[in-house]
Design an enzyme around this catalytic site. Structure first.
Site, short mmCIF file in Angstrom:
data_model
loop_
_atom_site.label_atom_id
_atom_site.label_comp_id
_atom_site.label_asym_id
_atom_site.label_seq_id
_atom_site.Cartn_x
_atom_site.Cartn_y
_atom_site.Cartn_z
N SER A 46 40.72 50.50 54.49
CA SER A 46 39.47 50.37 55.24
C SER A 46 39.41 49.01 55.92
O SER A 46 38.40 48.65 56.52
CB SER A 46 38.29 50.52 54.27
OG SER A 46 38.41 49.55 53.24
N GLU B 5 40.38 52.91 43.00
CA GLU B 5 41.16 51.75 42.58
C GLU B 5 40.85 51.51 41.11
O GLU B 5 39.73 51.12 40.77
CB GLU B 5 40.82 50.52 43.42
CG GLU B 5 41.30 50.64 44.85
CD GLU B 5 41.38 49.31 45.58
OE1 GLU B 5 41.05 48.27 44.98
OE2 GLU B 5 41.77 49.32 46.75
N ASP C 286 47.56 46.55 47.76
CA ASP C 286 46.51 45.91 46.99
C ASP C 286 46.90 44.45 46.87
O ASP C 286 48.02 44.13 46.48
CB ASP C 286 46.37 46.56 45.60
CG ASP C 286 45.04 46.19 44.98
OD1 ASP C 286 44.00 46.32 45.68
OD2 ASP C 286 45.00 45.75 43.81
N SER C 287 45.98 43.58 47.26
CA SER C 287 46.28 42.16 47.30
C SER C 287 45.28 41.38 46.48
O SER C 287 44.19 41.88 46.19
CB SER C 287 46.21 41.65 48.74
OG SER C 287 46.89 42.51 49.61
N GLY D 266 38.90 37.84 54.97
CA GLY D 266 38.82 37.56 53.54
C GLY D 266 38.87 36.07 53.21
O GLY D 266 38.12 35.25 53.74
N ASP E 265 41.15 33.95 53.96
CA ASP E 265 41.97 33.14 54.88
C ASP E 265 41.39 31.75 55.18
O ASP E 265 42.15 30.78 55.21
CB ASP E 265 42.21 33.90 56.20
CG ASP E 265 43.31 34.95 56.06
OD1 ASP E 265 44.04 34.93 55.06
OD2 ASP E 265 43.44 35.80 56.97
N LYS F 103 51.25 33.71 60.44
CA LYS F 103 50.77 34.11 59.11
C LYS F 103 51.75 35.10 58.48
O LYS F 103 52.12 34.97 57.32
CB LYS F 103 49.35 34.73 59.18
CG LYS F 103 48.84 35.12 57.80
CD LYS F 103 47.45 35.75 57.77
CE LYS F 103 47.14 36.30 56.37
NZ LYS F 103 45.97 37.16 56.30
#
Ligand code: IMP
Length: 183
Positions: free
Chosen positions: A8, A36, A65-66, A141, A143, A162
């Protein structure tokens, strides 16, 4: 070759499109919600998600998934990174890190790829640190508060740069080594 990226998060799609273009892989953004599970390993979340998606008939896809793991916070937010980003956000992490000398942190990205009936799971990593304030407007996020070199945040890096240094870029390179064995 076309791979569906099931997420998403449009930021991830942009990064995959750029990272995989040099391997002649086209990306199709696919939004299918999947559960999840709550666990301490990114790999478990990914493997469970892959089973769910395969059971629904999906093939030739990527999920990831991070998480960001902060040393001084004993690895928090880690597998809770999405929830923490939605709740206390970057400002909350900076508050938790106020007066903390040890800024060490790392990002991890677990990619699960289903291709030609085979499953591949890889884990990429990027070591870095938590900055003292939010900087930059790129990315998403965490970053703006994470830096791989202690100078610029991820949100200050052009996407190509990046991908060259990030956990997701690392995971993509590991994935490509495995894909080469399948195709
Ligand atoms: P998930 O993999 O989508 O569950 O991501 C977990 C959390 O980490 C979300 O809040 C994401 O925004 C954040 N995140 C994942 N990858 C990155 C990244 O490359 N940079 C910054 N934040 C990220």
């Amino acid at each position: 070759m076309i791979l569906k990226v099931v997420t998403s998060n449009p930021g991830k799609v942009t990064e995959y499109r750029e990272a995989l273009s040099s391997f002649s892989i086209d990306i199709e953004h696919t939004r299918i919600p999947y559960d999840e599970i709550q666990t301490s390993r990114l790999e478990d979340v990914v493997e469970n998600g892959m089973e769910h998606l395969k059971a629904s008939g999906l093939t030739d896809f990527i999920i990831d998934d991070s998480g960001m793991f902060v040393g001084a916070l004993k690895g928090f937010p880690g597998v809770y990174s999405a929830y923490v980003q939605r709740t206390i956000g970057n400002a909350g992490i900076l508050r938790l890190m106020e007066n903390e000398e040890n800024r060490e942190a790392n990002f991890q990205c677990c990619i699960g790829c289903n291709l030609k009936g085979k499953d591949i799971v890889v884990l990429g990593k990027c070591d870095g640190m938590i900055l003292k304030k939010e900087t930059g407007t790129e990315g998403f996020g965490y970053d703006p508060i994470f830096s791989h070199d202690g100078k610029r945040s991820f949100a200050e890096l052009p996407i190509v740069e990046k991908n060259r240094v990030s956990h997701r870029g690392d995971a993509v390179r590991l994935l490509m080594k495995e894909i080469e064995k399948v195709v």
